[in-house]
Design a protein around this motif. Structure first.
Motif, PDB file in Angstrom:
ATOM      1  N   GLU A 129       5.550  11.752 -26.142  1.00 18.70           N
ATOM      2  CA  GLU A 129       6.891  11.725 -26.298  1.00 18.70           C
ATOM      3  C   GLU A 129       7.589  13.236 -25.438  1.00 18.70           C
ATOM      4  OE1 GLU A 129       7.538  12.936 -30.439  1.00 18.70           O
ATOM      5  OE2 GLU A 129       7.188  10.695 -30.629  1.00 18.70           O
ATOM      6  N   THR A 130       7.057  13.680 -24.851  1.00 19.37           N
ATOM      7  CA  THR A 130       7.235  14.227 -23.302  1.00 19.37           C
ATOM      8  C   THR A 130       7.158  14.289 -22.403  1.00 19.37           C
ATOM      9  OG1 THR A 130       5.552  16.082 -23.716  1.00 19.37           O
ATOM     10  CG2 THR A 130       7.194  15.980 -25.160  1.00 19.37           C
ATOM     11  N   TYR A 146      11.547   3.924 -19.763  1.00 15.08           N
ATOM     12  CA  TYR A 146      12.298   4.419 -20.528  1.00 15.08           C
ATOM     13  C   TYR A 146      12.046   4.499 -21.447  1.00 15.08           C
ATOM     14  CZ  TYR A 146      15.222   0.513 -21.693  1.00 15.08           C
ATOM     15  OH  TYR A 146      15.409  -0.935 -22.294  1.00 15.08           O
ATOM     16  N   TYR A 147      12.151   5.889 -23.033  1.00 15.62           N
ATOM     17  CA  TYR A 147      11.687   5.341 -23.464  1.00 15.62           C
ATOM     18  C   TYR A 147      13.056   5.253 -24.698  1.00 15.62           C
ATOM     19  CZ  TYR A 147       7.809   8.681 -23.011  1.00 15.62           C
ATOM     20  OH  TYR A 147       6.764   8.859 -23.013  1.00 15.62           O
ATOM     21  N   LEU A 148      12.674   4.627 -25.582  1.00 20.20           N
ATOM     22  CA  LEU A 148      13.574   4.030 -26.291  1.00 20.20           C
ATOM     23  C   LEU A 148      13.620   5.280 -27.146  1.00 20.20           C
ATOM     24  CD1 LEU A 148      12.360   0.685 -27.639  1.00 20.20           C
ATOM     25  CD2 LEU A 148      14.201   0.947 -26.301  1.00 20.20           C
ATOM     26  N   ARG A 149      15.787   5.153 -27.524  1.00 19.95           N
ATOM     27  CA  ARG A 149      15.918   6.588 -28.464  1.00 19.95           C
ATOM     28  C   ARG A 149      17.026   5.970 -29.509  1.00 19.95           C
ATOM     29  NH1 ARG A 149      12.943  10.153 -26.680  1.00 19.95           N
ATOM     30  NH2 ARG A 149      12.320  10.602 -24.499  1.00 19.95           N
ATOM     31  N   ASP A 150      17.171   4.475 -29.354  1.00 23.75           N
ATOM     32  CA  ASP A 150      18.178   3.982 -29.774  1.00 23.75           C
ATOM     33  C   ASP A 150      17.356   3.050 -31.076  1.00 23.75           C
ATOM     34  OD1 ASP A 150      19.592   2.065 -31.264  1.00 23.75           O
ATOM     35  OD2 ASP A 150      20.756   1.152 -30.151  1.00 23.75           O
ATOM     36  N   GLN A 151      17.063   3.841 -32.294  1.00 23.61           N
ATOM     37  CA  GLN A 151      16.635   2.976 -33.362  1.00 23.61           C
ATOM     38  C   GLN A 151      16.567   1.068 -33.915  1.00 23.61           C
ATOM     39  OE1 GLN A 151      16.191   6.181 -36.729  1.00 23.61           O
ATOM     40  NE2 GLN A 151      14.839   6.842 -36.262  1.00 23.61           N
ATOM     41  N   GLY A 208      15.013  -0.183 -31.301  1.00 25.38           N
ATOM     42  CA  GLY A 208      13.751  -0.382 -31.417  1.00 25.38           C
ATOM     43  C   GLY A 208      13.069  -1.294 -32.647  1.00 25.38           C
ATOM     44  N   VAL A 228       8.413   2.123 -28.719  1.00 25.33           N
ATOM     45  CA  VAL A 228       8.361   2.758 -27.720  1.00 25.33           C
ATOM     46  C   VAL A 228       8.938   3.444 -26.957  1.00 25.33           C
ATOM     47  CG1 VAL A 228       6.944   4.819 -26.833  1.00 25.33           C
ATOM     48  CG2 VAL A 228       6.060   3.263 -29.298  1.00 25.33           C
ATOM     49  N   ALA A 229       9.379   1.792 -26.001  1.00 21.33           N
ATOM     50  CA  ALA A 229       9.603   2.109 -24.163  1.00 21.33           C
ATOM     51  C   ALA A 229       9.464   0.656 -23.966  1.00 21.33           C
ATOM     52  CB  ALA A 229       8.748   2.910 -24.001  1.00 21.33           C
TER      53      ALA A 229
END
Length: 102
Positions: free
Chosen positions: A4-5, A13-18, A21, A47-48
């Motif tokens: 995650e870091t 890019y990481y998915l931040r929008d649940q 997802g 995840v991404a």
């Protein structure tokens, strides 16, 4: 190493929008029309995503591994689609993302 870091390579890019997802997780289940597809029945977490194609990184929750899946946005009957590559650890994920050149 905590995924995650970590910075992701290229256009990943990481998915931040649940909600997004969950939509991608649902799309994966929809696309796997063949019972022989390796992702059928897998519990996953999106995840991404790749910003330039339809590749999505899913965490396989029961296996503690990862899969990069190229979504096709249609129900498939050929067990080769949607295409997927399964990786056992995070360093393999980063290497696969970088090798795809996105």
């Amino acid at each position: 190493m905590s995924y995650e870091t970590d910075d992701l390579p290229g256009t990943w890019y990481y998915l931040r929008d649940q909600e997004r997802g969950r939509m991608l997780e649902s799309e994966l289940a929809h696309e796997c029309g063949s019972n022989q597809h390796p992702m059928v029945g897998q519990r996953v977490e999106a995840v991404a995503c790749c910003g330039t194609c339809d590749d999505v990184l899913f965490k396989l929750l029961d296996r503690q591994s990862w899969a990069i899946v190229h979504l096709t946005w249609r129900r498939e009957t050929n067990p080769s689609w949607p295409s997927c590559d399964v990786m056992e650890n995070w360093s393999e994920v980063i290497e696969e993302m970088a090798d795809r050149g996105h």
